[in-house]
Structure formats: C-alpha cells, structure tokens
Scaffold this motif. Structure first.
Motif, short mmCIF file in Angstrom:
data_model
loop_
_atom_site.label_atom_id
_atom_site.label_comp_id
_atom_site.label_asym_id
_atom_site.label_seq_id
_atom_site.Cartn_x
_atom_site.Cartn_y
_atom_site.Cartn_z
N GLU A 282 3.78 11.83 0.21
CA GLU A 282 4.39 10.83 -0.65
C GLU A 282 3.26 9.91 -1.14
N ARG A 283 2.46 9.62 -0.56
CA ARG A 283 1.50 8.70 -0.92
C ARG A 283 0.49 9.33 -1.89
N THR B 216 5.63 12.88 12.18
CA THR B 216 5.97 11.39 12.15
C THR B 216 5.08 10.78 10.76
N TRP B 217 4.34 11.88 10.24
CA TRP B 217 3.22 11.01 9.31
C TRP B 217 3.08 11.87 8.12
N MET C 62 1.31 5.16 6.68
CA MET C 62 2.05 6.27 7.16
C MET C 62 2.81 5.79 8.36
N ARG D 168 6.95 -1.72 11.88
CA ARG D 168 7.99 -0.85 12.36
C ARG D 168 7.80 -0.61 13.85
N ARG E 236 1.94 -0.81 4.31
CA ARG E 236 2.34 0.44 3.87
C ARG E 236 1.76 1.67 4.28
N THR F 31 -4.69 5.56 0.41
CA THR F 31 -4.52 6.83 0.84
C THR F 31 -5.67 7.73 0.25
N GLY G 107 4.87 13.85 6.03
CA GLY G 107 5.90 13.47 4.71
C GLY G 107 5.59 12.33 4.21
N VAL G 108 4.83 11.34 4.85
CA VAL G 108 4.66 10.15 4.40
C VAL G 108 3.18 10.39 3.49
N ASP H 196 -1.78 6.82 -4.28
CA ASP H 196 -2.10 5.62 -3.48
C ASP H 196 -3.53 5.48 -3.33
#
Length: 474
Positions: free
Chosen positions: A405-406, A398-399, A44, A49, A42, A414, A401-402, A411
């Motif tokens: 979100e966390r 790439t990271w 970033m 993936r 889970r 995080t 935004g995540v 989280d």
C-alpha cells in the motif's frame, strides 16, 4: 573488600565500554533512520496500535504513556548523542553514580524502542545489546577498578551466547553434525556480503573445516573462559577471530560485533597501572553490584533450563526488561535461496507481459548483476524481513500488505528504506505485484562470462497485481 575489584583489568573495561558505546551508536542511528516507515504513526506496524493492546507490564516502554514520531525521533537521536558522549569518556568525567546513570540512559531508551518494535525488533541481537548494556552500568568508571563479579557476568553472557548457539546447531539441522551446512549457508544466509560469493566457492573440504571449527569454538572453547589467565585470554581471542571471520562472510547486523565486545572483557591486556589513581569501591556500590548480580543469577535459571532442554528455543527473552535471555542462530540452514521480487507498473490494465519495473532494495539480492554490499553492523530491518517473507508468507502476514500500500502511494518514508524506486515521486505505480524467485550463486565461468553474481529463475506468483482501493484501472 579487596576481592571485589580487579585493578589489573582497567584496560579491558575501557576497551569493552568504548566498543559497546560504538554499537549503541549504530543501533540508535538505525532506529532514527528507519522507524517512521516501520513503526511510526503511519508505519507498517504502528506503535500506537501496539501499545493500545499490550499492557506496560508485558512491554515496559516510555511510549506506553505517549507516542509521537517526534518523541521517538528525539529518543533515538538522544541515544546517539549519549553514545557519542560515552565514546568520548564522559562517564569518567562524572562521579561514579553519575557515570552509572549515563550508562543506564541508553539502556532505558533502547529498551523503550525494542519493547514496541514488534517484528522489526525481534532479533536476538536486540536482547543481547540490552543485556550487555545493563551489565555495563555496573562496570564503574575511572573512580573504581572494575568489579570482579560484573566481569564474570560478562563472561557468563558470552558463554551462553556461544554455547547456546552451538547446542542449537547440534540439536537442529543434521547438516551441522555432518559438517555440510556451510556448503549452503554462505549462499542462503539472510543478507550476503561482498565476500560471501567467494566464501561459497571455497573447496568443500574447507567448508568441513569451517563447520568443525565452529563446533569447537562454540561447544568447547566457552568453558575455557572460566580458567586462569592466560588461557581465558586465548579462548576469548579465538572467539574474536571466529567472529571476524563471520563479519567477512556476511551481514549479521551487530551480532558479531557485540560478541567481540563481550570477548574483549575477558582479554587481559598488557597494561600498567591505570592512568589515574582509583579509590576503594564505595560500600553502596558494592551492595548495588552484589544485589544486581544475585538477581541476574536467579534470572539465569530459565535460560539455562532452556539451553539444556532438548526443546531448546533460540533468542527468547524471559523477562520484559531483557535482563537474561537465550541466544542461538541457524539451528537450521536453508538449502535453496528464495527472494521476493516486488514490481510496479503504470499500466491501467496489468498484463503479465506489461511494463513491470522492479524495486531495488539496499541489501537483499535483486538485480543478479548487482554485487552485495557491506552494511553490518548497520541493520537493514526491512531487507532482513524480506528474507523471512521469502521463506514463508506467514512471516509477512502483518506487514507486507501495508508495504505494498505504501509503495502504491509512493510514500516518502517507505521509499527511503529502498535503494531505488522505478517511479518518480509525482507518478506512483497503478499496480504492484510480487513474484518468488530462486536465486543461486553463479559459477566462476558464469561470473566471467556475464558479470552476474546471481542466477535467478521464477518459482511462482507471490502476490497478484494489486492496486489501491478506489483507484481507477483494471
């Protein structure tokens, strides 16, 4: 072959190996403590993936076959255990081939991590640790004296690290040629240390001397590594002093310490015979070492061409095993320091003058009154990438935004990367925003009057107020 080994450099090998094992320990500890939020299932930038779209040939890694957070944690903590065993001298308690395999294990484990680490492992010192660690496999243990060719390859690596860094500076920012880069560098470097403020406030003539000394150490002294003793030892010692100066002036992960490790291999320590008698190197060992040396010399062609090119690039790996790489740092120096400040609010409707609370990072500047701490050689990966994000949003595409979100989810993994969250675990923020600030060091007078080492002013909005999809609110 009598010329194959250097019995009088057994202590140089011992010191170098112990220091390298300590760096390995820090690197694996950093991986073990931070991976879940960065590249975990889970994270970033999740490893599953990444390996789904990148083939094994481009990124050889144990995790190409299988990935789980438990497996990654097992590899990282195994790396820590092996590093401790090497520090304790376990390699010398084994036969020669066993000691070599023991040194090969942390290299293979760390290669597996770096090759799936993506942005978070894109720093030059990752490849430097792998290249140094691979050479350490062939240094031998107490059964044999250190091979001359491997000691030479360690000096060759040190030469490329220093000379490449010197060339990129002279070709890059004009302030290096004018000797003015250090008027700005201590203030704008990625992660200042507790003494960086004082380094910045040194008189400008001292900064000129710093820059000139850097050029001498990186462009002239490296050639002396290949001269007879004691000149080579003096050259290595000068490099060590320079690296310790950098250690005092900022947080550069284990880059400086790895350079010290390499320099230690060139130092001729005053020592008597080894504590235990050594035997002649087995023929198979000689064949393996010479074959590996020939391979590394062949692989050096592209890094050397890059180093001599006017279009020189820094910190580039030319093979997926990171066996021979190019290095360099600070080819350009920022004149102004920018920082991204992330804030959250529990307000249902986010207003500019609402109750916004700031997240505090461990290493990167935040609260102007909070003095920087020393973290290196431990590497705060998120803090470093936040520095890049402030330079340009492209570095964070790439990271970031995540990450937001966390934070909106509170989280746990995080939040462990941060120094402090302004929200309790059971009450996450409703909205997150980010603002870009300009930071500058305070003057002596401002420091005495306010106790703050930084002064900051807002530049612009970096990210507008953002909430989780489906959450009620404005």
């Amino acid at each position: 072959m009598e010329w194959f080994t250097a019995p009088d450099q057994w202590l140089s090998r011992l010191v170098c190996q112990k220091a390298l094992a300590a760096v390995y320990l820090v690197a694996f500890l950093t991986a073990a403590r931070q991976f879940r939020a960065l590249i975990g299932e889970r994270g970033m930038l999740p490893v599953p993936r990444f390996v789904a779209r990148v083939p094994f040939g481009r990124a050889p890694s144990l995790f190409q076959w299988r990935y789980s957070d438990r497996l990654f944690a097992g590899c990282a903590w195994t790396g820590c255990a092996v590093a401790v065993a090497l520090l304790a001298g376990a390699d010398s308690a084994l036969p020669l081939w066993g000691g070599m395999l023991l040194w090969l294990l942390p290299w293979a484990l760390y290669l597996s991590i770096v090759n799936v680490g993506q942005t978070w492992y894109g720093f030059g010192w990752e490849s430097l640790l792998l290249e140094t660690g691979f050479l350490a496999v062939f240094l031998g243990n107490d059964e044999v004296a250190p091979p001359v060719v491997v000691l030479f390859l360690l000096r060759w690596l040190l030469f490329r690290v220093e000379f490449g860094a010197g060339l990129i500076k002279m070709r890059g920012d004009a302030c290096w040629r004018r000797l003015t880069c250090l008027d700005h560098h201590h203030e704008t470097q990625p992660m200042p240390g507790p003494l960086s403020w004082f380094f910045h406030r040194l008189p400008r003539p001292v900064h000129r001397v710093e820059a000139a000394a850097n050029h001498v150490t990186q462009l002239v002294v490296p050639f002396l590594l290949f001269t007879p003793q004691p000149v080579a030892t003096a050259a290595a010692a000068l490099m060590i002093v320079t690296q310790l100066w950098l250690v005092l002036s900022g947080n550069f992960s284990w880059l400086n310490w790895l350079t010290v490790v390499l320099a230690l291999s060139a130092v001729r320590f005053p020592a008597g015979p080894p504590p235990s008698p050594v035997s002649a190197a087995p023929r198979w060992f000689e064949v393996v070492v010479l074959a590996v040396a020939a391979l590394l010399v062949a692989l050096s062609c592209r890094p050397v061409r890059n180093m001599l090119s006017r279009r020189q690039v820094m910190n580039r790996s030319f093979d997926p095993l990171h066996l021979v790489n190019s290095y360099g740092a600070f080819g350009s120096v920022s004149r102004v320091r920018y920082e991204v400040v992330i804030e959250g609010t529990a307000d249902e409707v986010p207003r500019a003058d609402g109750d916004w609370r700031e997240y505090e990072f461990k290493g990167k500047p935040g609260d102007p009154r909070r003095w920087p701490r020393q973290f290196a050689p431990y590497h705060l990966r998120l803090d470093w990438m936040m520095w890049f994000a402030a330079l340009s949003p492209a570095y964070a595409g790439t990271w970031f935004g995540v990450l937001v979100e966390r934070l909106l989810e509170n989280d746990r993994d995080t939040l462990r990367l941060l120094r402090r969250s302004p929200f309790p675990p059971h009450a996450p923020p409703r909205h997150i925003r980010a603002r870009l600030f300009r930071y500058r060091y305070t003057t002596w007078r401002e420091l005495r009057e306010t106790g703050a080492c930084w002064e900051r002013s807002e530049v612009r909005e970096y990210l507008p107020p953002t909430r989780l999809a489906g959450r009620c609110g404005g």
